[in-house]
Design a protein around this motif. Structure first.
Motif, PDB file in Angstrom:
ATOM      1  N   TRP A  35      15.248  22.574  60.840  1.00 40.78           N
ATOM      2  CA  TRP A  35      14.143  21.672  60.947  1.00 40.78           C
ATOM      3  C   TRP A  35      13.202  21.947  59.773  1.00 40.78           C
ATOM      4  O   TRP A  35      12.723  20.671  59.431  1.00 40.78           O
ATOM      5  CB  TRP A  35      13.453  22.313  62.480  1.00 40.78           C
ATOM      6  CG  TRP A  35      12.064  21.669  62.897  1.00 40.78           C
ATOM      7  CD1 TRP A  35      12.058  20.351  63.159  1.00 40.78           C
ATOM      8  CD2 TRP A  35      10.651  22.030  62.504  1.00 40.78           C
ATOM      9  NE1 TRP A  35      10.586  20.207  63.357  1.00 40.78           N
ATOM     10  CE2 TRP A  35       9.950  20.992  62.959  1.00 40.78           C
ATOM     11  CE3 TRP A  35      10.324  23.276  61.879  1.00 40.78           C
ATOM     12  CZ2 TRP A  35       8.515  21.291  62.759  1.00 40.78           C
ATOM     13  CZ3 TRP A  35       8.868  23.123  61.442  1.00 40.78           C
ATOM     14  CH2 TRP A  35       8.116  22.422  62.110  1.00 40.78           C
ATOM     15  N   ALA A  36      12.998  23.165  59.310  1.00 40.12           N
ATOM     16  CA  ALA A  36      12.101  23.161  58.287  1.00 40.12           C
ATOM     17  C   ALA A  36      12.683  22.532  56.579  1.00 40.12           C
ATOM     18  O   ALA A  36      11.757  21.704  56.074  1.00 40.12           O
ATOM     19  CB  ALA A  36      11.939  24.557  57.763  1.00 40.12           C
ATOM     20  N   LEU A  37      14.086  22.709  56.736  1.00 34.20           N
ATOM     21  CA  LEU A  37      14.590  21.765  55.490  1.00 34.20           C
ATOM     22  C   LEU A  37      14.512  20.234  55.894  1.00 34.20           C
ATOM     23  O   LEU A  37      14.516  19.325  54.697  1.00 34.20           O
ATOM     24  CB  LEU A  37      16.266  22.159  55.439  1.00 34.20           C
ATOM     25  CG  LEU A  37      16.378  23.588  54.916  1.00 34.20           C
ATOM     26  CD1 LEU A  37      17.709  23.812  55.099  1.00 34.20           C
ATOM     27  CD2 LEU A  37      15.790  23.904  53.620  1.00 34.20           C
ATOM     28  N   ARG A  38      14.377  19.614  56.782  1.00 38.44           N
ATOM     29  CA  ARG A  38      14.206  18.265  57.238  1.00 38.44           C
ATOM     30  C   ARG A  38      12.765  17.885  57.218  1.00 38.44           C
ATOM     31  O   ARG A  38      12.542  16.737  57.363  1.00 38.44           O
ATOM     32  CB  ARG A  38      14.935  17.820  58.392  1.00 38.44           C
ATOM     33  CG  ARG A  38      16.457  18.190  58.460  1.00 38.44           C
ATOM     34  CD  ARG A  38      17.055  17.842  59.692  1.00 38.44           C
ATOM     35  NE  ARG A  38      16.879  16.547  60.150  1.00 38.44           N
ATOM     36  CZ  ARG A  38      16.729  16.130  61.177  1.00 38.44           C
ATOM     37  NH1 ARG A  38      16.483  16.768  62.353  1.00 38.44           N
ATOM     38  NH2 ARG A  38      16.390  14.608  61.499  1.00 38.44           N
ATOM     39  N   GLY A  39      11.827  18.791  56.576  1.00 35.45           N
ATOM     40  CA  GLY A  39      10.491  18.364  56.407  1.00 35.45           C
ATOM     41  C   GLY A  39       9.468  18.853  57.230  1.00 35.45           C
ATOM     42  O   GLY A  39       8.356  18.593  57.301  1.00 35.45           O
ATOM     43  N   GLY A  40       9.803  19.777  58.182  1.00 37.51           N
ATOM     44  CA  GLY A  40       9.080  20.568  59.191  1.00 37.51           C
ATOM     45  C   GLY A  40       8.288  21.765  58.488  1.00 37.51           C
ATOM     46  O   GLY A  40       7.775  22.543  59.338  1.00 37.51           O
ATOM     47  N   GLY A  41       8.407  21.720  57.409  1.00 39.67           N
ATOM     48  CA  GLY A  41       7.590  22.937  56.487  1.00 39.67           C
ATOM     49  C   GLY A  41       7.528  22.836  55.267  1.00 39.67           C
ATOM     50  O   GLY A  41       7.859  21.653  54.329  1.00 39.67           O
ATOM     51  N   GLY A  42       7.243  24.050  54.485  1.00 48.86           N
ATOM     52  CA  GLY A  42       7.084  24.084  53.009  1.00 48.86           C
ATOM     53  C   GLY A  42       8.237  23.902  52.337  1.00 48.86           C
ATOM     54  O   GLY A  42       9.695  23.729  52.966  1.00 48.86           O
ATOM     55  N   GLY A  43       8.475  24.124  51.066  1.00 48.03           N
ATOM     56  CA  GLY A  43       9.684  24.159  50.469  1.00 48.03           C
ATOM     57  C   GLY A  43      10.343  25.529  49.865  1.00 48.03           C
ATOM     58  O   GLY A  43      10.921  25.442  49.041  1.00 48.03           O
ATOM     59  N   THR A  44       9.898  26.547  50.513  1.00 44.48           N
ATOM     60  CA  THR A  44      10.297  27.927  49.828  1.00 44.48           C
ATOM     61  C   THR A  44      11.311  28.754  51.030  1.00 44.48           C
ATOM     62  O   THR A  44      11.172  30.074  51.101  1.00 44.48           O
ATOM     63  CB  THR A  44       8.941  28.922  49.779  1.00 44.48           C
ATOM     64  OG1 THR A  44       8.406  28.969  50.868  1.00 44.48           O
ATOM     65  CG2 THR A  44       8.169  28.003  48.753  1.00 44.48           C
ATOM     66  N   PHE A  45      11.924  28.097  51.650  1.00 43.15           N
ATOM     67  CA  PHE A  45      13.000  28.878  52.522  1.00 43.15           C
ATOM     68  C   PHE A  45      14.158  29.224  51.828  1.00 43.15           C
ATOM     69  O   PHE A  45      14.897  30.074  52.395  1.00 43.15           O
ATOM     70  CB  PHE A  45      13.299  27.797  53.620  1.00 43.15           C
ATOM     71  CG  PHE A  45      12.161  27.296  54.329  1.00 43.15           C
ATOM     72  CD1 PHE A  45      11.352  28.082  55.420  1.00 43.15           C
ATOM     73  CD2 PHE A  45      11.537  25.865  54.003  1.00 43.15           C
ATOM     74  CE1 PHE A  45      10.310  27.884  55.924  1.00 43.15           C
ATOM     75  CE2 PHE A  45      10.404  25.652  54.789  1.00 43.15           C
ATOM     76  CZ  PHE A  45       9.660  26.554  55.623  1.00 43.15           C
ATOM     77  N   GLY A  46      14.656  28.764  50.747  1.00 39.75           N
ATOM     78  CA  GLY A  46      15.721  28.866  49.955  1.00 39.75           C
ATOM     79  C   GLY A  46      16.079  27.760  49.045  1.00 39.75           C
ATOM     80  O   GLY A  46      15.652  27.035  48.856  1.00 39.75           O
ATOM     81  N   VAL A  47      17.325  28.303  48.565  1.00 43.69           N
ATOM     82  CA  VAL A  47      17.726  27.187  47.588  1.00 43.69           C
ATOM     83  C   VAL A  47      18.993  26.487  48.520  1.00 43.69           C
ATOM     84  O   VAL A  47      19.931  27.221  48.777  1.00 43.69           O
ATOM     85  CB  VAL A  47      18.248  27.822  46.449  1.00 43.69           C
ATOM     86  CG1 VAL A  47      19.008  26.767  45.559  1.00 43.69           C
ATOM     87  CG2 VAL A  47      17.374  28.428  45.521  1.00 43.69           C
ATOM     88  N   VAL A  48      18.953  25.189  48.391  1.00 44.00           N
ATOM     89  CA  VAL A  48      19.961  24.607  48.949  1.00 44.00           C
ATOM     90  C   VAL A  48      21.144  24.116  48.067  1.00 44.00           C
ATOM     91  O   VAL A  48      20.769  23.703  46.874  1.00 44.00           O
ATOM     92  CB  VAL A  48      19.484  22.953  49.603  1.00 44.00           C
ATOM     93  CG1 VAL A  48      20.599  22.057  50.007  1.00 44.00           C
ATOM     94  CG2 VAL A  48      18.408  23.262  50.751  1.00 44.00           C
ATOM     95  N   THR A  49      22.394  24.466  48.385  1.00 42.28           N
ATOM     96  CA  THR A  49      23.382  24.528  47.411  1.00 42.28           C
ATOM     97  C   THR A  49      24.584  23.398  47.915  1.00 42.28           C
ATOM     98  O   THR A  49      25.254  23.018  46.994  1.00 42.28           O
ATOM     99  CB  THR A  49      24.125  25.807  47.426  1.00 42.28           C
ATOM    100  OG1 THR A  49      24.751  26.229  48.454  1.00 42.28           O
ATOM    101  CG2 THR A  49      23.270  26.692  46.701  1.00 42.28           C
TER     102      THR A  49
END
Length: 168
Positions: A35-49
């Motif tokens: 949910w967060a990666l799809r725009g539900g939060g900031g951008g510091t959750f990890g690195v999308v590979t």
């Protein structure tokens, strides 16, 4: 606009977390992260590979360059014309046209794209609106732009002459 935003088409993402762990986030595994990666939060959750996205069939992307100016109507006519144009925009959206208009003093310009619509369909749809604006004394200029490359480059302001005949 036909298939939603890019994030609406995300099925899953492989993410390297700050701890160094590699996880796959989707609606079943790590749904909060997904949910967060799809725009539900900031951008510091990890690195999308890696991502898995929905695929859609190829389709045409024709466009029109649409301009309205005051012409002989002056300011009162232009305001009336813009009120009319704004009132019919929901119809344009329902038809499938989308764009980013620029409104300046006595001038309105936009590039409208229409995924999956042919140039004739666009012309047939927009013609009554053009006639209405012209009956108000406004000057209306419309140029058909064929091909997705021309429509995309013009919409991104990367190739202002891409829609000119012969520049395909």
């Amino acid at each position: 606009n036909r298939f939603g935003l890019g994030v609406d088409n995300l099925l899953e993402a492989e993410v390297v977390l700050p701890t160094g762990h590699i996880v796959v986030a989707n609606s079943y595994s790590y749904p909060d992260l997904f949910w967060a990666l799809r725009g539900g939060g900031g951008g510091t959750f990890g690195v999308v590979t890696k991502v898995t996205m929905k695929a859609h069939p190829n389709e045409t992307l024709n466009a029109i360059r649409f301009g309205v100016s005051a012409g002989d109507s002056g300011n009162p006519g232009f305001v009336k014309g813009m009120a009319y144009l704004m009132s019919v925009m929901p119809e344009w959206t329902d038809f499938g046209l989308s764009g980013h208009p620029i409104l300046q003093r006595y001038r309105y310009n936009s590039l409208f794209t229409a995924p999956g619509k042919g140039a004739d369909e666009i012309t047939d749809f927009i013609s009554p609106h053009i006639n209405s604006l012209r009956q108000m004394g406004l000057s209306v200029v419309v140029s058909n732009i064929s091909s997705s490359i021309n429509a995309f480059t013009i919409s991104q302001n990367m190739a202002l002459n891409a829609g000119i005949q012969g520049n395909h």
